[in-house]
Design a protein around this motif. Structure first.
Motif, short mmCIF file in Angstrom:
data_model
loop_
_atom_site.label_atom_id
_atom_site.label_comp_id
_atom_site.label_asym_id
_atom_site.label_seq_id
_atom_site.Cartn_x
_atom_site.Cartn_y
_atom_site.Cartn_z
N LYS A 122 0.80 -1.23 0.00
CA LYS A 122 0.00 0.00 0.00
C LYS A 122 0.83 1.28 0.00
O LYS A 122 0.28 2.37 -0.09
N ARG A 123 2.14 1.14 0.10
CA ARG A 123 3.01 2.33 0.14
C ARG A 123 2.85 3.13 -1.14
O ARG A 123 2.98 2.60 -2.24
N PRO A 124 2.56 4.41 -1.02
CA PRO A 124 2.38 5.23 -2.23
C PRO A 124 3.73 5.65 -2.81
O PRO A 124 4.48 6.37 -2.18
N ASP A 125 4.03 5.17 -4.00
CA ASP A 125 5.27 5.55 -4.69
C ASP A 125 4.91 6.05 -6.07
O ASP A 125 4.10 5.44 -6.77
N LYS A 126 5.53 7.14 -6.47
CA LYS A 126 5.21 7.74 -7.77
C LYS A 126 6.26 7.44 -8.82
O LYS A 126 5.95 7.28 -9.98
N LYS A 127 7.52 7.38 -8.42
CA LYS A 127 8.58 7.16 -9.40
C LYS A 127 8.68 5.68 -9.75
O LYS A 127 8.49 4.80 -8.90
N PHE A 128 9.00 5.41 -11.01
CA PHE A 128 9.04 4.04 -11.51
C PHE A 128 9.99 3.15 -10.70
O PHE A 128 9.62 2.05 -10.30
N ILE A 129 11.20 3.63 -10.43
CA ILE A 129 12.18 2.80 -9.72
C ILE A 129 11.70 2.50 -8.30
O ILE A 129 11.91 1.40 -7.78
N LYS B 24 9.36 -1.22 -4.39
CA LYS B 24 8.23 -1.56 -3.53
C LYS B 24 7.68 -2.94 -3.88
O LYS B 24 7.46 -3.78 -3.00
N TYR B 25 7.45 -3.19 -5.15
CA TYR B 25 6.87 -4.46 -5.56
C TYR B 25 7.81 -5.62 -5.25
O TYR B 25 7.38 -6.68 -4.80
N THR B 26 9.12 -5.43 -5.44
CA THR B 26 10.10 -6.46 -5.10
C THR B 26 10.07 -6.76 -3.61
O THR B 26 10.03 -7.92 -3.19
N ASN B 27 10.08 -5.71 -2.78
CA ASN B 27 10.00 -5.90 -1.33
C ASN B 27 8.69 -6.57 -0.93
O ASN B 27 8.67 -7.44 -0.06
N PHE B 28 7.60 -6.14 -1.55
CA PHE B 28 6.30 -6.77 -1.27
C PHE B 28 6.36 -8.27 -1.53
O PHE B 28 5.93 -9.07 -0.70
#
Length: 185
Positions: free
Chosen positions: A48-55, A60-64
């Motif tokens: 659910k962490r809001p991230d705007k930049k692609f990297i 985030k997705y890798t950590n998730f």
């Protein structure tokens, strides 16, 4: 760990959060019961962490994914799993036996404690303020709850990693001034 086990008789292993679930099997092979302490519903918080930049989104997705598989691969192997709220209990019971889940909240039950002497009023928020949910929580509290009226009744103390930087940023962006019973420790 092996040296400690050679020097001491270990009755129970308490492993506390993040990526250490792989040690559960080590202790279980030694016939040592394992309690695993979670850090909230970590994969869900990361998702659910809001991230705007692609990297940042990729990170985030890798950590998730790492957290998601770690939780599902290891948590149910422990003899007991500690969660901190009813919501975390509901999250974890999807992949951990309900019999193993135990709630130990991140707060004190003040009805069980009787302070001696005069007690000052404080609201304290502690945590790592690199974590987005702590940033959002503190920002929401200061913008929607903390006001001049409440500040006359109590003092708000913010403590933890990056707390000074976050408090400075919030105070610059909001109506809060340093003189209204708000401090960083």
């Amino acid at each position: 760990i092996k040296k400690l086990m050679a020097d001491y008789n270990i009755d129970i292993a308490f492993l506390d959060c993040f990526f250490i679930g792989q040690y559960i099997s080590f202790f279980k092979k030694q016939k040592i019961p394992v309690i695993f302490g979670t850090e909230n519903a970590q994969s869900e918080l990361t998702r659910k962490r809001p991230d705007k930049k692609f990297i940042k989104k990729v990170e985030k997705y890798t950590n998730f994914l790492l957290q998601y598989f770690h939780e599902r691969l290891f948590f149910n192997k422990a003899d007991a799993v500690i969660v901190v709220s009813d919501n975390d209990f509901l999250f974890h019971k999807k992949f951990v036996s309900e019999k193993k889940l135990h709630i130990i909240p991140n707060f004190l039950d003040f009805l069980r404690y009787h302070p001696l002497g005069k007690k000052d009023n404080y609201i304290v928020m502690t945590g790592s303020f690199d974590a987005y949910h702590n940033k959002l929580g503190l920002t929401w509290f200061l913008e929607n709850v903390w006001d001049d009226e409440l500040s006359k009744l109590t003092k708000c103390i913010i403590a933890g990693d990056r707390s000074k930087e976050l408090l400075d940023m919030i105070m610059i962006k909001s109506k809060h001034k340093k003189g209204n019973n708000l401090s960083q420790q």
